[in-house]
Design an enzyme around this catalytic site. Sequence first.
Site, PDB file in Angstrom:
ATOM      1  N   GLU A  37      26.971  40.714  36.440  1.00  0.00           N
ATOM      2  CA  GLU A  37      28.562  41.316  37.364  1.00  0.00           C
ATOM      3  C   GLU A  37      29.525  42.635  37.297  1.00  0.00           C
ATOM      4  OE1 GLU A  37      31.601  38.562  37.265  1.00  0.00           O
ATOM      5  OE2 GLU A  37      31.342  37.437  36.912  1.00  0.00           O
TER       6      GLU A  37
ATOM      7  N   SER B 181      37.906  34.575  39.167  1.00  0.00           N
ATOM      8  CA  SER B 181      37.669  35.924  40.435  1.00  0.00           C
ATOM      9  C   SER B 181      39.318  36.751  39.754  1.00  0.00           C
ATOM     10  CB  SER B 181      37.730  35.874  41.210  1.00  0.00           C
ATOM     11  OG  SER B 181      37.051  37.017  42.131  1.00  0.00           O
TER      12      SER B 181
END
Length: 305
Positions: free
Chosen positions: A247, A152
Amino acid sequence: MEEKISIRGRTARHMVKIANHFPVVGAKARSGDLRKKLNQREKEWECPDHFVLEKIDMGIFSMELLSSAQKQRKGVILHLHGGGYYGKLHNTYRKMAGLYNEVSDGFDVLSVDYRVAPENPFPAALEDAVCAYRWLLAQGYEGNQIFVVGDSAGGGLALALCLYIRDHAIVMPKGIVTMSAWTDLTKSGESYQENFDIDPMFGKATDSIVYKEGYFKEVDPHHPYISPINGAYQGFPPMLMQVGEYEMLLSDTLEVARKAREAGVLVKEHVYNGMFHVFQMGLLFYPEAKDAWVEVGRFIRKLSK
């Protein structure tokens, strides 16, 4: 495709969606506030007997060096955790550090508890990552013994770190691993719209940590050290970039992989069907996460031969 997703993987995705969209609690989870409170209440991590954990005080930030009890010193993995540049190092990341050690067959793992926003905006996290990298070199590790990894925001920071050290003529690492890297803090990629309705963590909401701007404040978020999607990748080492199909940040990985490949970098890009943001935090509890960790280990061991 959906039919290729395991039952456990599908269940994990569903649980993530529920946790991040439950009234009131979901808003706190998306923003990172809930995770921050839970981290503050965490018990001290009990290091397994087959590891040795050394805590390193760097003054303005801290680090943790996890090693095999045998002290093999094969190489080292510089581990940069996620959390949207707001979250700190917590126990799940310590477990991930243990997995990095195991899948690499004994590499030391240096986890950096870098400074975070809003109290410490850019360039604090990058400065700490650079300091940690220089510390490794000072300990006698050579560039070809170092892998930089991150998930991330930590994945974006890993790329920003390597852009910085390349730009400043510091020896580059042997390889880079990213998991769901956040490389575009301007949120300009197509997947931010295309996956808005299906992302179980950040989707169908604009109050998530993805939309916070405290990290860059008055600085242009297009800067490559903030949004590595805008960087140039000439001279980079081989990279393994993993990301989930569902995502909103999917394009963050795909675009960096494309640019790096065009710059002549060896890139292994893997989009995991039906998976969500940093699904690897499931460790070995469902097949998709296990497969991802096996792939990470294979990548590191192959480059280390």
